[in-house]
Scaffold this motif. Structure first.
Motif, PDB file in Angstrom:
ATOM      1  N   UNK A  17      27.547  95.996  35.981  1.00  0.00           N
ATOM      2  CA  UNK A  17      26.269  95.448  36.412  1.00  0.00           C
ATOM      3  C   UNK A  17      26.121  93.978  36.059  1.00  0.00           C
ATOM      4  N   UNK A  18      26.516  93.610  34.844  1.00  0.00           N
ATOM      5  CA  UNK A  18      26.425  92.206  34.418  1.00  0.00           C
ATOM      6  C   UNK A  18      27.366  91.321  35.229  1.00  0.00           C
ATOM      7  N   UNK A  19      28.584  91.827  35.487  1.00  0.00           N
ATOM      8  CA  UNK A  19      29.535  91.061  36.283  1.00  0.00           C
ATOM      9  C   UNK A  19      28.967  90.754  37.668  1.00  0.00           C
ATOM     10  N   UNK A  20      28.366  91.764  38.276  1.00  0.00           N
ATOM     11  CA  UNK A  20      27.826  91.575  39.625  1.00  0.00           C
ATOM     12  C   UNK A  20      26.578  90.700  39.610  1.00  0.00           C
ATOM     13  N   UNK A  24      25.966  86.896  41.527  1.00  0.00           N
ATOM     14  CA  UNK A  24      24.919  86.678  42.525  1.00  0.00           C
ATOM     15  C   UNK A  24      24.441  87.908  43.263  1.00  0.00           C
ATOM     16  N   UNK A  25      24.947  89.084  42.890  1.00  0.00           N
ATOM     17  CA  UNK A  25      24.467  90.318  43.509  1.00  0.00           C
ATOM     18  C   UNK A  25      23.157  90.752  42.855  1.00  0.00           C
ATOM     19  N   UNK A  26      22.371  91.529  43.568  1.00  0.00           N
ATOM     20  CA  UNK A  26      21.118  92.072  43.046  1.00  0.00           C
ATOM     21  C   UNK A  26      21.340  93.536  42.684  1.00  0.00           C
ATOM     22  N   UNK A  27      21.652  93.797  41.412  1.00  0.00           N
ATOM     23  CA  UNK A  27      21.892  95.174  40.961  1.00  0.00           C
ATOM     24  C   UNK A  27      20.530  95.835  40.752  1.00  0.00           C
ATOM     25  N   UNK A  28      20.158  96.716  41.685  1.00  0.00           N
ATOM     26  CA  UNK A  28      18.809  97.293  41.674  1.00  0.00           C
ATOM     27  C   UNK A  28      18.732  98.608  40.912  1.00  0.00           C
ATOM     28  N   UNK A  29      19.882  99.263  40.667  1.00  0.00           N
ATOM     29  CA  UNK A  29      19.834 100.549  39.976  1.00  0.00           C
ATOM     30  C   UNK A  29      21.190 100.882  39.358  1.00  0.00           C
ATOM     31  N   UNK A  30      21.126 101.589  38.218  1.00  0.00           N
ATOM     32  CA  UNK A  30      22.301 102.131  37.550  1.00  0.00           C
ATOM     33  C   UNK A  30      22.105 103.631  37.424  1.00  0.00           C
ATOM     34  N   UNK A  31      23.195 104.391  37.556  1.00  0.00           N
ATOM     35  CA  UNK A  31      23.083 105.847  37.475  1.00  0.00           C
ATOM     36  C   UNK A  31      24.223 106.412  36.647  1.00  0.00           C
ATOM     37  N   UNK A 107      40.200 102.158  38.465  1.00  0.00           N
ATOM     38  CA  UNK A 107      39.220 101.540  37.575  1.00  0.00           C
ATOM     39  C   UNK A 107      39.790 100.350  36.817  1.00  0.00           C
ATOM     40  N   UNK A 108      41.085 100.368  36.594  1.00  0.00           N
ATOM     41  CA  UNK A 108      41.694  99.267  35.839  1.00  0.00           C
ATOM     42  C   UNK A 108      41.584  97.937  36.575  1.00  0.00           C
ATOM     43  N   UNK A 109      41.361  97.985  37.899  1.00  0.00           N
ATOM     44  CA  UNK A 109      41.247  96.744  38.672  1.00  0.00           C
ATOM     45  C   UNK A 109      39.974  95.980  38.338  1.00  0.00           C
ATOM     46  N   UNK A 110      38.991  96.655  37.761  1.00  0.00           N
ATOM     47  CA  UNK A 110      37.749  95.979  37.401  1.00  0.00           C
ATOM     48  C   UNK A 110      38.037  94.839  36.423  1.00  0.00           C
ATOM     49  N   UNK A 111      39.102  94.984  35.636  1.00  0.00           N
ATOM     50  CA  UNK A 111      39.471  93.957  34.675  1.00  0.00           C
ATOM     51  C   UNK A 111      39.943  92.664  35.320  1.00  0.00           C
ATOM     52  N   UNK A 112      40.366  92.744  36.576  1.00  0.00           N
ATOM     53  CA  UNK A 112      40.749  91.547  37.329  1.00  0.00           C
ATOM     54  C   UNK A 112      39.514  91.109  38.099  1.00  0.00           C
ATOM     55  N   UNK A 113      38.701  90.254  37.486  1.00  0.00           N
ATOM     56  CA  UNK A 113      37.382  89.934  38.021  1.00  0.00           C
ATOM     57  C   UNK A 113      37.448  89.394  39.441  1.00  0.00           C
ATOM     58  N   UNK A 114      38.354  88.464  39.699  1.00  0.00           N
ATOM     59  CA  UNK A 114      38.429  87.866  41.034  1.00  0.00           C
ATOM     60  C   UNK A 114      38.765  88.912  42.089  1.00  0.00           C
ATOM     61  N   UNK A 115      39.745  89.768  41.784  1.00  0.00           N
ATOM     62  CA  UNK A 115      40.150  90.795  42.741  1.00  0.00           C
ATOM     63  C   UNK A 115      39.027  91.809  42.953  1.00  0.00           C
ATOM     64  N   UNK A 116      38.339  92.161  41.874  1.00  0.00           N
ATOM     65  CA  UNK A 116      37.252  93.133  41.982  1.00  0.00           C
ATOM     66  C   UNK A 116      36.109  92.579  42.835  1.00  0.00           C
TER      67      UNK A 116
END
Length: 216
Positions: A17-20, A24-31, A107-116
Motif C-alpha cells: 500500500x505504501x509503495x503504491x 501516485x496510486x490512490x489505495x482506497x482499501x486493504x483486505x 510475490x518475490x517480484x514485489x521486491x523489484x519496485x520498478x518491475x512491480x
C-alpha cells in the motif's frame, strides 16, 4: 487510479500500500481475507485490484477465486494476482478467455519496485503480465501442433517476453537485439497467428492469449 489490496500478511499488505501510495496510486482499501477483498473491490469500484492467491478463510486458492469472481462482476477492473507458487494453472484460471487487464506474478517480484510498478501500470492500461517463471514453464509444455509451431525459435522468445508484459524496448534489452528487429518479429508473430490489424496493445494481448491456449 483507485486500488484495493488483498493480502493476509499485514506487513506485506501495508508495505505494498505504501509503495503504491508513493507511486501516485490512490489505495482506497486493504483486505486481509478473500471475502473482504471482493466486497471492497466491488464497493469502491476500483480501477486495479491486487490480491494474493492464498488467502483466508480457506487458505488455498481463495484469493484467486475472488479475483476470478471480480473479473466476472466488474470486467473493467484490472486484476494483478500474486503467488508464491510456480503454478501455470492459476494463471490460466485467472485469465480464462480474456487476457486484457490481468497479471500473475510471483510475490518475490514485489521486491523489484520498478518491475512491480510497471506490471501494475500495464494491467491498469488493459495489458497483460505473466511472471517469467510461469512463462518458462508454459513454453516447456507447448503442444507440437499448436499455433506456436508456426513461429521460429526467436519469435517464440519474443512472444514469451511479450507475455511477461515487456514493451518492444524491454524485449530488445532482454534479447540483446535492436528495437527495429523486435518490431519485425512482432509483426511476423501477428501475421502468423492470424491477428488482424487493430490497436497494437490489443493485438499483443491476443497474441498472449493464443500463447496461453497453446499449452498442453
Amino acid at each position: 487510479m483507485r486500488v484495493v489490496i488483498g493480502e493476509d500478511d499485514v506487513l506485506l499488505r501495508e508495505g505494498i500500500g505504501r509503495l503504491l501510495d508513493d507511486a501516485g496510486f490512490d489505495v482506497v482499501a486493504l483486505a486481509g481475507d478473500a471475502d473482504d477483498f471482493l466486497r471492497k473491490a466491488v464497493a469502491h469500484k476500483v480501477d486495479v485490484a491486487i490480491v494474493d492467491v492464498r488467502m483466508p478463510p480457506g487458505w488455498t486458492d481463495d484469493g484467486l477465486r475472488a479475483a476470478v469472481e471480480l473479473r466476472r462482476r466488474r470486467p473493467e477492473t484490472a486484476v494483478l494476482v500474486l503467488s508464491q507458487y510456480y503454478e501455470p494453472r492459476f494463471a490460466l484460471d485467472l485469465i480464462g478467455e480474456r487476457a486484457e487487464g490481468v497479471g500473475y506474478l510471483l510475490k518475490e517480484r514485489v521486491g523489484d519496485l520498478d518491475a512491480f510498478l510497471e506490471a501494475v501500470h500495464r494491467v491498469a492500461g488493459g495489458g497483460s503480465v505473466l511472471d517469467p517463471e510461469v512463462v518458462g514453464r508454459m513454453l516447456g509444455r507447448r503442444s507440437p501442433d499448436s499455433p506456436l509451431a508456426l513461429l521460429t525459435a526467436r519469435e517464440r522468445e519474443v512472444l514469451a517476453a511479450m507475455a511477461e508484459g515487456k514493451s518492444n524496448q524491454g524485449v530488445a534489452k532482454t534479447l540483446c537485439v535492436t528495437e527495429a528487429a523486435v518490431e519485425k518479429h512482432v509483426t511476423r508473430i501477428f501475421n502468423k497467428l492470424g491477428l488482424s490489424p487493430t490497436a497494437a496493445e490489443h493485438r499483443r494481448v491476443h497474441a498472449v492469449l493464443t500463447f496461453l491456449r497453446s499449452i498442453t
